[in-house]
Design an enzyme around this catalytic site. Structure first.
Site, PDB file in Angstrom:
ATOM      1  N   GLU A 259      -5.289  -4.991 -11.668  1.00  0.00           N
ATOM      2  CA  GLU A 259      -5.019  -3.681 -12.263  1.00  0.00           C
ATOM      3  C   GLU A 259      -3.877  -3.124 -11.438  1.00  0.00           C
ATOM      4  OE1 GLU A 259      -4.812  -0.126 -12.129  1.00  0.00           O
ATOM      5  OE2 GLU A 259      -6.940   0.117 -11.665  1.00  0.00           O
ATOM      6  N   CYS A 296      -4.085   5.445 -10.215  1.00  0.00           N
ATOM      7  CA  CYS A 296      -3.352   4.583 -11.156  1.00  0.00           C
ATOM      8  C   CYS A 296      -3.230   5.242 -12.517  1.00  0.00           C
ATOM      9  CB  CYS A 296      -4.011   3.218 -11.262  1.00  0.00           C
ATOM     10  SG  CYS A 296      -5.766   3.281 -11.062  1.00  0.00           S
TER      11      CYS A 296
HETATM   12  P1  NAP Z   1      -0.813  -3.708  -2.180  1.00  0.00           P
HETATM   13  O1  NAP Z   1       0.350  -3.825  -1.294  1.00  0.00           O
HETATM   14  O2  NAP Z   1      -0.677  -4.293  -3.534  1.00  0.00           O
HETATM   15  O3  NAP Z   1      -2.042  -4.410  -1.417  1.00  0.00           O
HETATM   16  C1  NAP Z   1      -3.310  -4.543  -2.018  1.00  0.00           C
HETATM   17  C2  NAP Z   1      -4.020  -5.718  -1.376  1.00  0.00           C
HETATM   18  O4  NAP Z   1      -3.340  -6.936  -1.675  1.00  0.00           O
HETATM   19  C3  NAP Z   1      -4.086  -5.639   0.136  1.00  0.00           C
HETATM   20  O5  NAP Z   1      -5.309  -6.171   0.540  1.00  0.00           O
HETATM   21  C4  NAP Z   1      -2.945  -6.523   0.571  1.00  0.00           C
HETATM   22  O6  NAP Z   1      -3.131  -7.119   1.828  1.00  0.00           O
HETATM   23  C5  NAP Z   1      -2.961  -7.600  -0.480  1.00  0.00           C
HETATM   24  N1  NAP Z   1      -1.633  -8.182  -0.693  1.00  0.00           N
HETATM   25  C6  NAP Z   1      -0.548  -7.550  -1.193  1.00  0.00           C
HETATM   26  N2  NAP Z   1       0.490  -8.407  -1.273  1.00  0.00           N
HETATM   27  C7  NAP Z   1       0.037  -9.595  -0.826  1.00  0.00           C
HETATM   28  C8  NAP Z   1       0.638 -10.867  -0.662  1.00  0.00           C
HETATM   29  N3  NAP Z   1       1.913 -11.091  -0.980  1.00  0.00           N
HETATM   30  N4  NAP Z   1      -0.123 -11.847  -0.162  1.00  0.00           N
HETATM   31  C9  NAP Z   1      -1.431 -11.650   0.170  1.00  0.00           C
HETATM   32  N5  NAP Z   1      -2.043 -10.467   0.048  1.00  0.00           N
HETATM   33  C10 NAP Z   1      -1.319  -9.447  -0.447  1.00  0.00           C
HETATM   34  O7  NAP Z   1      -1.267  -2.223  -2.386  1.00  0.00           O
HETATM   35  P2  NAP Z   1      -1.505  -1.066  -1.316  1.00  0.00           P
HETATM   36  O8  NAP Z   1      -1.543  -1.615   0.066  1.00  0.00           O
HETATM   37  O9  NAP Z   1      -2.664  -0.355  -1.779  1.00  0.00           O
HETATM   38  O10 NAP Z   1      -0.289  -0.064  -1.481  1.00  0.00           O
HETATM   39  C11 NAP Z   1       1.056  -0.455  -1.512  1.00  0.00           C
HETATM   40  C12 NAP Z   1       1.736   0.170  -2.714  1.00  0.00           C
HETATM   41  O11 NAP Z   1       0.994  -0.168  -3.883  1.00  0.00           O
HETATM   42  C13 NAP Z   1       1.760   1.670  -2.744  1.00  0.00           C
HETATM   43  O12 NAP Z   1       2.849   2.221  -2.111  1.00  0.00           O
HETATM   44  C14 NAP Z   1       1.774   1.962  -4.188  1.00  0.00           C
HETATM   45  O13 NAP Z   1       3.094   1.974  -4.651  1.00  0.00           O
HETATM   46  C15 NAP Z   1       1.071   0.856  -4.851  1.00  0.00           C
HETATM   47  N6  NAP Z   1      -0.314   1.110  -5.328  1.00  0.00           N
HETATM   48  C16 NAP Z   1      -0.515   1.222  -6.639  1.00  0.00           C
HETATM   49  C17 NAP Z   1      -1.796   1.415  -7.110  1.00  0.00           C
HETATM   50  C18 NAP Z   1      -2.065   1.548  -8.560  1.00  0.00           C
HETATM   51  O14 NAP Z   1      -3.199   1.762  -8.918  1.00  0.00           O
HETATM   52  N7  NAP Z   1      -1.093   1.424  -9.405  1.00  0.00           N
HETATM   53  C19 NAP Z   1      -2.870   1.497  -6.257  1.00  0.00           C
HETATM   54  C20 NAP Z   1      -2.646   1.361  -4.902  1.00  0.00           C
HETATM   55  C21 NAP Z   1      -1.343   1.157  -4.467  1.00  0.00           C
HETATM   56  P3  NAP Z   1      -2.581  -6.461   3.178  1.00  0.00           P
HETATM   57  O15 NAP Z   1      -3.688  -5.574   3.651  1.00  0.00           O
HETATM   58  O16 NAP Z   1      -2.378  -7.649   4.042  1.00  0.00           O
HETATM   59  O17 NAP Z   1      -1.344  -5.733   2.860  1.00  0.00           O
END
Ligand code: NAP
Length: 502
Positions: A259, A296
């Site tokens: 999602e 989201c």
């Molecule tokens: P994220 O970067 O997508 O990370 C979510 C999870 O996935 C974390 O456990 C992360 O691990 C893991 N992950 C991400 N990229 C990975 C990769 N290349 N390889 C392995 N694991 C990976 O989301 P976030 O940390 O919540 O926030 C970052 C950005 O996401 C925010 O600035 C925002 O823009 C967006 N966001 C969007 C929503 C939505 O609902 N649309 C929700 C939350 C966040 P790590 O802990 O190692 O990073």
């Protein structure tokens, strides 16, 4: 009491490599960094546990889900305290989210006991037909160990014991959770509640393991582990796409239920904006800035006809937004991404309505931008999500341009129409377009506040989600972790209890 360890198959394990949490307020804690060995162990134990849990009766799983809900409630005060320290979200929000999390577990416990989720079908044998028909039965079966990624923006409802875990456990799947590093303490206390529930219900300890992050290898090795059969994820488009690609490139590709991003457009029709300028403006500002815009379903774009009503609406929204104080965001990374998202809006000729600048800190001020339909249609980046309390008003020349914008929208979690009286015929033209774009269509409301119920859809075409036929909220989310199996001429003595009792 925080142990700073991982829960792997009923044992609390740690190691020398540690990471420190960075709470918005209060003390930080040290946590053991996750690694591939822990993932391997958890996945193997999850497969072992599936051999009993995957064949358990719905009432046994219902008791387990209810017990987890009870154990979480018992730790309510502790969860709220550490949750609000880690995320910067107010206590009230943590309490509301806990109620939702507990409610989801109880809802799934009820849902599986009535048996509808099995989708039982039966075609009786027709031995005298030419050719004869054998007896054929169908039910849904759990698919095996599931990987669940805790989300940064829902430390409870989409994390360790959130919707993905609840629906997978209800289905009869076992679970390996990768905790989000934005709230490791909250994850650990919920893991403690699960650990106690496993012991009290005498469930196989491998049924659910919780591994903290601190290292990208955890998520990557988890989705690539051959025993993992599907993934539940809520997070960014970039992170989700990277993990989705890993799932697709495995020797045995598996479904990745991601999602991801959504701008949740609102189409405000002429009568509605003229009759209810203030009401819609204040509703939008409330929804846009709720939880510092970190939902989201945050409605990031409003599309309006370019006339006097639009100007009044923009003025009203600007005034309301300017009265809001800076609020702390979930992580430093999220606030940095928010600032650069706002800068991107300005660089794409969207006009900034407020003079307030976001400082280089974890606190964010809401922002409002205005552009016209032509500019929006010519610059793809204006349709991308800015995660946080930033809104964009798109002023269109006429209703044809509004329709064209609706057609050009990428996949969304939600689309909203505001309409009054004679707006009906315009709304009727928008609905067939929007139902091809979004999982949920709303009239005269706002998309934040997702009801957890039977008819909810929280999903949508890519990039809102990676699997357009699924929802991650509501009882239908259980389907992600089930697979239909057909039993042809199999004697009753060999059939699963779910088939025999039907
Ligand atoms: P994220 O970067 O997508 O990370 C979510 C999870 O996935 C974390 O456990 C992360 O691990 C893991 N992950 C991400 N990229 C990975 C990769 N290349 N390889 C392995 N694991 C990976 O989301 P976030 O940390 O919540 O926030 C970052 C950005 O996401 C925010 O600035 C925002 O823009 C967006 N966001 C969007 C929503 C939505 O609902 N649309 C929700 C939350 C966040 P790590 O802990 O190692 O990073």
């Amino acid at each position: 009491m925080i142990k700073g360890k991982h829960l792997v198959a009923g044992k609390w394990v740690g190691g020398d490599s540690l990471f420190e949490s960075s709470p918005a307020t209060g003390p930080s804690h040290k946590f053991s960094v996750g690694n591939t060995e822990l993932v391997n162990k958890a996945a193997e134990e999850a497969e072992e546990a599936f051999l009993s849990y995957g064949y358990s009766k719905p009432n046994e799983r219902a008791s387990f889900l209810n017990k987890i809900a009870e154990e979480i409630e018992k730790r309510g005060k502790e969860i709220t305290e550490i949750g609000s320290q880690e995320t910067g979200l107010p206590s009230q929000r943590l309490e509301g989210e806990r109620a939702r999390t507990v409610g989801q577990l109880i809802l799934f416990a009820k849902h599986i006991q009535n048996g509808d989720y099995l989708d039982f079908r039966h075609d009786i044998a027709l031995p005298d037909r030419n050719p004869p028909r054998p007896e054929i039965k169908l039910i849904q079966r759990p698919i095996g160990p599931i990987a669940v990624f805790g989300a940064s923006n829902f430390p409870l409802a989409f994390s360790v014991a959130g919707g993905d875990t609840a629906s997978a456990l209800a289905a009869g799947c076992t679970v390996v959770v990768k905790g989000h590093s934005a709230h490791p303490g909250t994850s650990e206390i919920v893991a403690q509640a699960i650990d106690d529930s496993i012991k009290k219900c005498n469930i196989h300890p491998g049924t659910i393991s919780v591994i903290q992050g601190g290292n990208r290898d955890v998520g990557q090795s988890l989705v690539q582990h051959p025993l993992i059969k599907a993934v539940g994820f809520t997070g960014s488009l970039t992170g989700g796409k990277a993990l989705f690609d890993l799932c697709a490139s495995r020797e045995e590709p598996i479904p990745f239920f991601g999602e991801l991003g959504s701008v949740n457009p609102m189409f405000i029709l002429p009568k509605a904006i003229s009759n209810r300028t203030k009401e819609i403006a204040s509703g939008w500002v409330g929804s846009l800035t709720l939880g510092v815009g970190q939902f989201c379903t945050n409605p990031g774009i409003a599309i309006v006809l370019d006339d006097e009503n639009a100007e009044n609406f923009i003025k009203e929204v600007t005034t309301l937004i300017s009265e809001i104080d800076p609020q702390i965001m979930l992580t430093d990374g999220i606030s940095k991404a928010y600032r650069s998202g706002c800068d991107r809006m300005s660089s794409l000729n969207a006009i900034k309505c407020l003079e307030n600048d976001n400082e280089n800190s974890r606190k964010a001020l809401p922002q409002l931008f205005v552009t016209n339909g032509e500019n929006w249609l010519s610059q793809k980046e204006l349709s991308e999500e800015v995660f946080g309390p930033s809104g964009l008003v798109v002023k269109v020349a006429d209703f044809d341009e509004m329709e064209l914008i609706a057609k050009k929208m990428l996949g969304q979690l939600t689309c909203t129409i505001h309409l009054d009286g004679e707006d009906q015929h315009k709304a009727k033209k928008l609905i067939p377009i929007l139902e091809r774009k979004a999982g949920r269509i709303i009239a005269n409301g706002f998309p934040t506040g997702v009801e957890v119920c039977d008819s909810m859809v929280h999903g949508g075409p890519y990039p809102a989600s990676t699997n357009f036929g699924a929802t991650s909220v509501g009882t239908m989310s259980i389907r992600r972790f089930l697979r239909p199996v057909c039993y042809q001429n199999i004697p009753n003595s060999l059939l699963n209890h779910d088939l025999i009792s039907n």
